[in-house]
Design a protein around this motif. Structure first.
Motif, mmCIF file in Angstrom:
data_model
loop_
_atom_site.group_PDB
_atom_site.id
_atom_site.type_symbol
_atom_site.label_atom_id
_atom_site.label_comp_id
_atom_site.label_asym_id
_atom_site.label_seq_id
_atom_site.Cartn_x
_atom_site.Cartn_y
_atom_site.Cartn_z
ATOM 1 N N LEU A 125 0.827 -1.218 -0.170
ATOM 2 C CA LEU A 125 0.213 0.139 0.041
ATOM 3 C C LEU A 125 0.695 1.149 -0.147
ATOM 4 C CD1 LEU A 125 -2.720 -1.011 2.554
ATOM 5 C CD2 LEU A 125 -3.271 -0.740 0.155
ATOM 6 N N CYS A 126 1.937 1.347 0.859
ATOM 7 C CA CYS A 126 3.001 2.249 0.731
ATOM 8 C C CYS A 126 3.429 2.637 -0.525
ATOM 9 C CB CYS A 126 3.755 2.268 1.957
ATOM 10 S SG CYS A 126 3.041 2.605 3.471
ATOM 11 N N GLY A 127 4.163 1.364 -0.842
ATOM 12 C CA GLY A 127 4.990 1.640 -2.298
ATOM 13 C C GLY A 127 4.129 2.030 -3.433
ATOM 14 N N ILE A 128 2.935 1.508 -3.677
ATOM 15 C CA ILE A 128 2.265 1.787 -4.805
ATOM 16 C C ILE A 128 1.618 3.233 -4.873
ATOM 17 C CG2 ILE A 128 -0.135 1.263 -4.015
ATOM 18 C CD1 ILE A 128 1.692 -0.094 -7.289
ATOM 19 N N HIS A 129 1.977 4.091 -3.903
ATOM 20 C CA HIS A 129 1.399 5.358 -3.724
ATOM 21 C C HIS A 129 1.676 6.076 -5.118
ATOM 22 C CE1 HIS A 129 5.652 6.328 -2.861
ATOM 23 N NE2 HIS A 129 5.474 7.760 -3.099
ATOM 24 N N ASP A 130 2.842 6.056 -5.726
ATOM 25 C CA ASP A 130 3.069 6.956 -6.902
ATOM 26 C C ASP A 130 2.777 6.335 -8.330
ATOM 27 O OD1 ASP A 130 3.887 9.417 -5.977
ATOM 28 O OD2 ASP A 130 5.915 8.983 -5.892
ATOM 29 N N PHE A 131 2.127 5.190 -8.384
ATOM 30 C CA PHE A 131 1.583 4.440 -9.471
ATOM 31 C C PHE A 131 1.322 5.566 -10.478
ATOM 32 C CE2 PHE A 131 -1.663 2.095 -12.032
ATOM 33 C CZ PHE A 131 -0.479 1.260 -12.695
ATOM 34 N N GLY A 132 0.517 6.767 -10.184
ATOM 35 C CA GLY A 132 0.007 7.899 -11.176
ATOM 36 C C GLY A 132 1.391 8.358 -11.928
ATOM 37 N N LYS A 133 2.243 8.222 -11.526
ATOM 38 C CA LYS A 133 3.523 8.714 -12.022
ATOM 39 C C LYS A 133 3.806 8.087 -13.904
ATOM 40 C CE LYS A 133 5.916 11.104 -8.381
ATOM 41 N NZ LYS A 133 7.131 11.240 -7.706
ATOM 42 N N ALA A 134 3.161 7.043 -13.939
ATOM 43 C CA ALA A 134 3.466 6.409 -15.175
ATOM 44 C C ALA A 134 2.460 6.864 -16.136
ATOM 45 C CB ALA A 134 3.399 4.683 -14.909
ATOM 46 N N THR A 135 2.487 8.066 -16.341
ATOM 47 C CA THR A 135 1.502 8.643 -17.301
ATOM 48 C C THR A 135 2.076 9.834 -17.932
ATOM 49 O OG1 THR A 135 0.625 10.344 -15.614
ATOM 50 C CG2 THR A 135 -0.512 8.134 -15.763
ATOM 51 N N PRO A 136 1.740 10.203 -19.238
ATOM 52 C CA PRO A 136 2.372 11.369 -19.890
ATOM 53 C C PRO A 136 2.128 12.593 -19.022
ATOM 54 C CG PRO A 136 1.184 10.085 -21.394
ATOM 55 C CD PRO A 136 0.937 9.389 -19.954
ATOM 56 N N ALA A 137 1.196 12.686 -18.277
ATOM 57 C CA ALA A 137 0.798 13.880 -17.569
ATOM 58 C C ALA A 137 1.968 14.303 -16.338
ATOM 59 C CB ALA A 137 -0.743 13.625 -16.629
ATOM 60 N N PHE A 138 2.640 13.218 -16.110
ATOM 61 C CA PHE A 138 3.822 13.173 -15.251
ATOM 62 C C PHE A 138 4.888 13.234 -15.998
ATOM 63 C CE2 PHE A 138 7.180 12.146 -12.368
ATOM 64 C CZ PHE A 138 7.163 12.849 -11.333
ATOM 65 N N GLN A 139 5.138 12.506 -16.913
ATOM 66 C CA GLN A 139 6.479 12.161 -17.507
ATOM 67 C C GLN A 139 6.998 13.199 -18.328
ATOM 68 O OE1 GLN A 139 8.444 9.032 -16.771
ATOM 69 N NE2 GLN A 139 7.137 8.882 -15.044
ATOM 70 N N HIS A 140 6.138 13.796 -18.800
ATOM 71 C CA HIS A 140 6.625 14.987 -19.520
ATOM 72 C C HIS A 140 7.333 16.082 -18.813
ATOM 73 C CE1 HIS A 140 3.174 17.848 -18.228
ATOM 74 N NE2 HIS A 140 3.771 18.637 -18.968
ATOM 75 N N MET A 141 7.079 15.996 -17.425
ATOM 76 C CA MET A 141 7.528 17.229 -16.628
ATOM 77 C C MET A 141 8.947 17.595 -16.487
ATOM 78 S SD MET A 141 4.336 16.846 -13.896
ATOM 79 C CE MET A 141 4.512 18.559 -13.326
ATOM 80 N N ARG A 180 -3.038 15.593 -11.677
ATOM 81 C CA ARG A 180 -2.086 15.340 -10.686
ATOM 82 C C ARG A 180 -1.977 13.685 -10.686
ATOM 83 N NH1 ARG A 180 -1.710 18.927 -5.975
ATOM 84 N NH2 ARG A 180 -1.222 17.175 -4.924
ATOM 85 N N HIS A 181 -0.446 13.623 -10.570
ATOM 86 C CA HIS A 181 -0.165 12.204 -10.449
ATOM 87 C C HIS A 181 -0.682 11.253 -9.167
ATOM 88 C CE1 HIS A 181 3.054 13.412 -7.430
ATOM 89 N NE2 HIS A 181 2.725 12.057 -6.770
#
Length: 945
Positions: free
Chosen positions: A62-78, A104-105
């Protein structure tokens, strides 16, 4: 998956940290939190949810998966460098879309995880409570509608190009298998924790993320061949040790019958033995309400009760909440001594949490400078401006340089993290903050998980503060956190409200159900203890009473009438009320003795002090809230040395001493006066003031003050009409309670109150529902005052609702989705928080400095640099000049004042408001003239109309 980045090079020590590595880092930190920090009760609860003792593995996932939303263009382009690697791998996006729209990721992760968990067959209930932990890990829980990808960019921000979905699935699968599950389906928990436990769990997710985001200990890994959970564990272990993080006492054995003797060197008094007996008989963690007279030893009862509760139910620490900053300091010393008796090494884990702790001598002595490598370097904001206060902000402990072997790890003492310390002494505000719908509230609730909560002097909470106290008790009851409430006495309605709130949470019932509290019998004696709990199947209670350890004091009651409706003065310009007090003390202290004079306002206390000092000289002391921090601390200490317990007095009790004070003297002010003169106040507060007289045995008292006596003034009784009451007192307390208290005082004049025997009766008579408990010719006045009071009480209670953690009608919601919807400001300062939970007009503190032809000096007179620069050896003098302004000056202070130029880079002073005083010791602020007098403190001159 192999090219997705989680931390840019600028945020990861010069090398980008790949996303999978950051997930591993956070999971590895979570494993250490489980092993070395979480209370046994929390681990047991998570084991039950995960099934077959799998709580540790589920917690890490549960703690580790918190940033799963960074695997998106919305974040990776930044990040340009990171984006180039991703694009080169074949994962693409529309640049104009990702630059125009934001997703937001944290929210992206929650929404995407809902989709993937549904696909692998997780139950709806399981998905329902897990996805908000991901979507809310930056401090705010959105609704699903607010979390979704913006409609106009739907598919573009999550990645329409081939490969994005495959990359995310591979990332999720690789992480899940590394943590120890065969696949994502196996990671599904068997049950759903309560909403309160979800909130606490969310706080631990944030805690793990913040630690794993420390670039000093988690430098970037940008080579996928080097990414591993094993490597993450190695560096997490190293970081944990360097940061000095640890939990509380772990598992305790239930103490035997000699616990009081071993802890405090004394046998228990009857009330203390009663509390211990009740706590031992409780069938589940619950709420314990202890009502006993001042000086009865309630604190020791509570600490031993906490030890028993911890041993029985697996809690790992304690939070002791006090009504004021001043009352925290002696409690800090007491708790450290108690903890040291449990485990000598554990005394270093006691944290002092209040804004003036730098003036606590013991806390100062415990601080040491760590080596530079031991400092925590947080993340000031998330990638590219998504603000998150990871780093320690102004006024936090980053600058205090805390040494592990003396005080809790520096990391615990940063902004919003104080309650995460294993053992905490702080103001009750710390708990009240945890009941507000503000950003990162989950960290505060996580700090209460696995602790016993002790709240002292809860009678001091007014109707507004009580809304937050009630809200906090609901959540603590739902989380099965044991709570001990201490009070000299509580009005029956207040006791029932607190009991009902805890039971409403413990039974998962909506709101505070009065029927729950009415099923619990009223105490029949005093001191007494009321304990309630829920086993899930039923509600249990124990209500016991006993005799006090000492004989009742027969306190004589007198009225000193004062014409308050007009500023009547003697020929010498002295107010008639002060002249009367002077005459009375001149007579009663003719043979010596020590008197306490309590006034309801600072201005009134200053005027009284001036009059008495002209007669008694240096035998008079003044104590109020507008003294500088240094002067207030020194005077409080001096008063306690002179009039405190005989064994603590320095050179002995003075032959004659007069202390003029404000309401500061009501709470945890352990002085023993021979005579009390006090302004009229509501009965419970009046009794608190009476508790400062004839407090200790073995004290020599001259003949005229050899018997306990209270003289009540500040109002004018009349034979044919209700009394004249002070307008200032009515503004503070309201007319209704003052009228009813005045009736009891006038009825007792010339007689005696038996204290503490009559305490519950006197409080119940004033606060009870019976109407017309006043003389007949006051009845109409009382009726109108009651109607006004009830209207005001309702309005004040309703004004708290927008700030409460849970909105009305939502207490039985099952998940954290939308918890912050419609919430208050996301970035409140401590002053704003205090205004939120204490219903006061917001006030600010300023640091007084002197300015003359030679430059700036501290209030103490020590020289500063040309621009006000404060070297280390003069810093305490500078901060000692801190004083709180009246609320009416807040706007002007924030508009006109700021730090001195030489303070702008200083970690403690850069956010401080400096108020320079001229050579005469005065300054103008708005329309007011302010002057600091070495005797009177801050003197505010009203503008002429």
């Amino acid at each position: 998956m192999a090219v997705l980045w989680g931390k840019s090079a600028g945020k990861a020590g010069g090398r980008a940290n790949l996303l999978l590595q950051h997930l591993f880092d956070t999971a590895a930190v979570a494993e250490l939190i489980w092993d070395h920090y979480l209370a046994p009760s929390v681990r047991q609860m998570l084991d039950g949810i995960a099934g077959a003792g799998g709580g540790r593995r589920l917690f890490a996932w549960l703690c580790g998966i918190h940033d799963f939303g960074k695997a998106t263009p919305a974040f990776q382009h930044m990040d340009a460098a990171g984006a180039a690697r991703v694009l080169a791998s074949g994962l693409t996006w529309d640049q104009r879309t990702v630059e125009r729209y934001r997703w937001r990721h944290d929210r992206a992760g929650g929404v995407l995880m809902r989709r993937y968990l549904t696909e692998v067959g997780w139950l709806k209930d399981s998905i329902g409570w897990v996805w908000p932990l991901i979507a809310g890990h930056h401090g705010l829980f959105p609704t699903l509608g607010k979390a979704r990808e913006p409609e106009r960019a739907r598919g573009q921000l999550s990645g329409k190009a081939a490969g994005w979905d495959m990359a995310r699935r591979a990332l999720l699968d690789a992480f899940t298998r590394a943590v120890g599950f065969d696949d994502v389906a196996e990671a599904e928990p068997l049950g759903s924790p309560s909403r309160a436990v979800q909130l606490q769990l969310s706080g631990f997710v944030v805690m793990a993320d913040w630690i794993a985001s420390d670039q000093r200990h988690f430098e970037g890994v940008d080579d996928f061949e080097q990414v591993s959970l094993q490597g993450a564990r190695a560096r997490a272990e190293k970081a944990w040790g360097r940061l000095g993080l640890r939990g509380g006492w772990g598992e305790l054995r239930e103490p035997d019958g000699n616990i009081f003797q071993r802890r405090f060197g004394d046998d228990p008094r009857p009330s203390q033995a009663m509390v211990v007996d009740v706590v031992r008989r409780m069938e589940a963690p619950g709420l314990v309400v202890v009502e006993a007279p001042m000086g009865e030893g309630k604190t020791k009862s509570a600490l031993v009760a906490a030890e028993i509760l911890a041993a029985r139910w697996g809690t790992d620490g304690v939070f002791v909440g006090m009504p004021t900053q001043a009352t925290c300091d002696p409690m800090f010393t007491n708790v450290r001594s108690w903890v040291e008796a449990i485990s000598p090494s554990l005394a270093s884990q006691v944290a002092l949490l209040h804004g003036k702790r730098m003036f606590n001598k013991q806390w100062q002595d415990l601080l040491e400078d760590p080596a530079p490598d031991d400092r925590f370097i947080g993340v000031a904001e998330d990638e590219f401006g998504l603000a998150d206060p990871y780093a320690m902000s102004g006024g936090s402990c980053c600058s205090e340089a805390v040494a592990e072997r003396h005080v809790p790890a520096e990391w615990f003492l940063g902004a919003k993290r104080g309650l995460l310390s294993p053992i905490v002494v702080g103001t009750i505000d710390q708990l009240l903050f945890a009941a507000t719908r503000t950003k990162h509230v989950m960290l505060r609730m996580a700090g209460l998980a696995g602790k016993v909560v002790i709240l002292d002097e809860v009678h001091a909470a007014d109707v507004y503060m009580s809304q937050f106290l009630v809200e906090g008790l609901r959540w603590l009851g739902q989380a099965q956190v044991p709570v001990v409430l201490l009070s000299a006495t509580l009005p029956p309605t207040q006791r029932r409200e607190l009991v009902a709130a805890y039971l409403a949470g413990a039974t998962d019932h909506e709101g505070t159900d009065a029927s729950m509290a009415h099923a619990v019998p009223e105490p029949t004696g005093y001191p007494n203890v009321t304990a309630v709990w829920s086993t899930g199947a039923s509600i249990g209670h124990l209500v016991e009473s006993c005799r006090s350890w000492r004989e009742n004091l027969q306190v004589g009651v007198e009225v000193l009438p004062e014409p308050v409706s007009s500023p009547a003065s003697t020929d010498g310009g002295v107010h008639a009320g002060d002249a009367q007090v002077l005459s009375l003390l001149r007579e009663r202290l003719a043979e010596g003795g020590c008197a306490l004079v309590i006034r309801n306002t600072v201005l009134r206390a200053q005027d009284t002090f001036n009059v008495l000092r002209a007669e008694f000289g240096d035998e008079v002391r003044l104590l109020h809230g507008r003294l500088s921090a240094s002067d207030r601390a020194d005077r409080t200490e001096e008063c306690l040395r002179a009039l405190g317990p005989p064994q603590q007095q320095g050179s002995g009790r003075p032959a004659r001493r007069i202390v003029v004070a404000t309401q500061l003297a009501e709470q945890s002010f352990d002085v023993d006066a021979d005579l009390l003169v006090t302004d009229l106040a509501p009965m419970d507060l009046l009794l608190q003031r009476i508790g400062r007289t004839h407090r200790h045995s073995g004290v020599h008292r001259p003949g005229p003050v050899s018997e306990p006596r209270v003289i009540v003034t500040g109002f004018l009784p009349r034979d044919d009409a209700p009394p004249e009451l002070s307008g200032a007192a009515e503004a503070i307390y309201g007319r209704y309670l003052l009228l009813r208290t005045a009736a009891k005082v006038c009825a007792a004049e010339g007689g005696r109150w038996s204290i503490p025997e009559q305490v519950p009766e006197l409080v119940a008579d004033v606060y009870g529902p019976d109407q017309y408990s006043v003389p007949g010719n006051w009845a109409e006045d009382e009726r109108q005052a009651r109607a006004d009071w009830e209207t005001r009480q309702r309005a004040r209670a309703e004004s708290a609702e927008p700030f409460l953690l849970t909105r009305a009608g939502e207490h039985t919601r099952r998940t954290l989705e939308g918890l912050h919807s419609g919430g208050v400001s996301q970035g409140l300062s401590e002053e704003h928080h205090q205004a939120v939970v204490r219903d006061g007009d917001r006030s600010v503190e300023v640091v007084l400095v002197r300015r003359d032809d030679r430059g700036f000096r501290a209030l103490s007179g020590r020289s500063l640099g040309p621009q006000g620069e404060a070297s280390r050896d003069v810093l305490e003098d500078v901060l000692g000049g801190t004083v709180r302004l009246p609320a009416r000056l807040t706007e002007a202070a924030e508009s006109d004042l700021g730090p001195l130029d030489g303070w702008r880079g200083h970690p403690w002073l850069r956010y401080s408001l400096a108020l320079p005083l001229d050579a005469s010791g005065a300054a103008r602020l708005g329309d007011f003239v302010l002057r600091y007098d070495s005797l009177l403190g801050l003197v505010v001159t009203e503008p002429r109309r």
